[in-house]
Design an enzyme around this catalytic site. Structure first.
Site, PDB file in Angstrom:
ATOM      1  CG  HIS A   1       4.778  -2.852  10.253  1.00 63.13           C
ATOM      2  ND1 HIS A   1       3.799  -2.306  11.040  1.00 63.13           N
ATOM      3  CD2 HIS A   1       4.876  -2.049   9.160  1.00 63.13           C
ATOM      4  CE1 HIS A   1       3.321  -1.220  10.458  1.00 63.13           C
ATOM      5  NE2 HIS A   1       3.962  -1.042   9.318  1.00 63.13           N
TER       6      HIS A   1
ATOM      7  CG  ASP B   1       5.100   2.744   7.329  1.00 60.78           C
ATOM      8  OD1 ASP B   1       4.162   3.277   6.721  1.00 60.78           O
ATOM      9  OD2 ASP B   1       4.918   1.813   8.148  1.00 60.78           O
ATOM     10  CG  HIS B   2       4.302  -0.143   4.192  1.00 58.15           C
ATOM     11  ND1 HIS B   2       4.435  -1.472   4.521  1.00 58.15           N
ATOM     12  CD2 HIS B   2       3.794   0.459   5.298  1.00 58.15           C
ATOM     13  CE1 HIS B   2       4.020  -1.674   5.761  1.00 58.15           C
ATOM     14  NE2 HIS B   2       3.626  -0.508   6.257  1.00 58.15           N
TER      15      HIS B   2
ATOM     16  CG  ASP C   1       0.578  -1.546   7.503  1.00 57.01           C
ATOM     17  OD1 ASP C   1       1.531  -2.325   7.689  1.00 57.01           O
ATOM     18  OD2 ASP C   1       0.679  -0.313   7.601  1.00 57.01           O
TER      19      ASP C   1
ATOM     20  CG  HIS D   1      -0.296   0.058   2.533  1.00 61.75           C
ATOM     21  ND1 HIS D   1       0.511  -0.946   3.034  1.00 61.75           N
ATOM     22  CD2 HIS D   1      -0.330   1.024   3.502  1.00 61.75           C
ATOM     23  CE1 HIS D   1       0.935  -0.616   4.245  1.00 61.75           C
ATOM     24  NE2 HIS D   1       0.459   0.577   4.539  1.00 61.75           N
TER      25      HIS D   1
ATOM     26  CG  HIS E   1      -4.214  -0.693   6.406  1.00 57.27           C
ATOM     27  ND1 HIS E   1      -3.961  -0.777   7.758  1.00 57.27           N
ATOM     28  CD2 HIS E   1      -3.353   0.253   5.929  1.00 57.27           C
ATOM     29  CE1 HIS E   1      -3.007   0.078   8.085  1.00 57.27           C
ATOM     30  NE2 HIS E   1      -2.637   0.725   7.003  1.00 57.27           N
TER      31      HIS E   1
ATOM     32  CG  HIS F   1      -0.184   4.254   5.128  1.00 53.16           C
ATOM     33  ND1 HIS F   1      -0.945   3.392   5.887  1.00 53.16           N
ATOM     34  CD2 HIS F   1      -0.970   5.339   4.885  1.00 53.16           C
ATOM     35  CE1 HIS F   1      -2.142   3.932   6.096  1.00 53.16           C
ATOM     36  NE2 HIS F   1      -2.174   5.106   5.502  1.00 53.16           N
TER      37      HIS F   1
END
Length: 304
Positions: free
Chosen positions: A266, A67-68, A208, A63, A141, A65
């Protein structure tokens, strides 16, 4: 053949810590290198891990976000800088096409790498080949997020004693494997007579998400499950609110799905003792548990 292993490039969640980089996971699977969720700093983590950008054959985002995915610009530019000659395929949720375009062209550079985008539009197979079948399923999510599952093709294991019995050796073994049969001494020897079914290896990557049917489907029967465990049990309400799992919930998925090796990652920056994640998971799952650390190399378990 290269070993099948996971090179952990980062294990933090929303923000990095002194000891944990943001997400990043390179699955080495024979001649394939699947880079999952490269967060900030992934390019440097490659250097520290002793891995070249040329090892990447696919980029798989769950996805968008930060941090990914905020490591995507550096990785994309590095592919061109290093002159990676082979095609690299990028998978990501189709709803995030605009975000990927921004990441891909975040700065001025001379793009020479062959990067092909193949967005994930729904549940099902996203790629297949000699390496196996790569599947994706939508998770639960607050933003669209998908998990991935890699399953190698059916195979057979040659039985040396049976080959010797029929007098088959050298290049003729390869001929038999390719054709499925071979003429030997006036009779036809079939592949089934000199081999046995080889168990398929399976790998799943679940980031997530709350507990959902898709998480269980992706993890079913896998040899290695890499799964987020952002929170611990006392913060289960926070996990549910923000669309994440606790270590116990991740362990539940592993238990119910018959997972062989459970890799937890994570982690929220609120926790400073990784042992707590192992201990919580161990109360639910009695198999092999690995609490991921940055730059660790975790082998895919050998076939049963």
């Amino acid at each position: 053949m290269s070993p099948r292993e996971l090179i952990v490039l980062g294990t933090a969640s929303q923000v990095p810590t002194r000891y944990r980089n943001q997400n990043g996971y390179l699955l080495c699977w024979d001649d394939q290198g699947l880079l999952f969720d490269p967060g900030e700093g992934t390019q440097r983590q490659f250097l520290l891990a002793g891995v070249a950008a040329s090892a990447i054959t696919r980029i798989c985002l769950t996805h968008f976000h930060g941090d990914h995915c905020l490591g995507v610009p550096g990785i994309v530019q590095r592919l061109s800088l290093d002159g990676v000659a082979h095609r690299v395929v990028a998978h990501y949720p189709a709803s995030g096409r605009e975000f990927f375009a921004r990441l891909r062209h975040a700065a001025v550079f001379h793009e020479v790498a062959d990067l092909r985008e193949e967005p994930v539009a729904g549940d099902g197979t996203v790629a297949s080949g000699p390496f196996g079948c790569l599947e994706a399923r939508r998770l639960d999510h607050p933003v669209e997020s998908v998990g991935y599952r890699l399953v190698e093709p059916d195979g057979r294991r040659m039985l040396p004693e049976r080959l010797t019995w029929f007098g088959i050796g050298g290049p003729r073994v390869g001929q038999l494997q390719r054709a499925g049969h071979l003429e030997v001494g006036g009779r036809t020897v079939t592949l089934a007579e000199v081999s046995a079914p080889r168990p398929r290896q399976r790998f799943a990557f679940v980031m997530d998400t709350r507990l959902c049917e898709a998480a269980f489907a992706l993890a079913e029967g896998v040899d290695m499950l890499v799964i987020e465990s952002t929170f611990l049990g006392p913060d289960a309400d926070l996990a549910a609110t923000y669309g994440h799992l606790t270590a116990a919930q991740a362990a539940r998925v592993a238990t119910e799905c018959g997972v062989r090796r459970l890799v937890l990652t994570h982690f929220s920056q609120r926790y400073d003792d990784p042992v707590r994640f192992h201990d919580e998971a161990a109360e639910v799952f009695d198999g092999d548990i690995v609490v991921a650390t940055d730059l660790a190399r975790i082998p895919v378990p050998a076939r049963r």
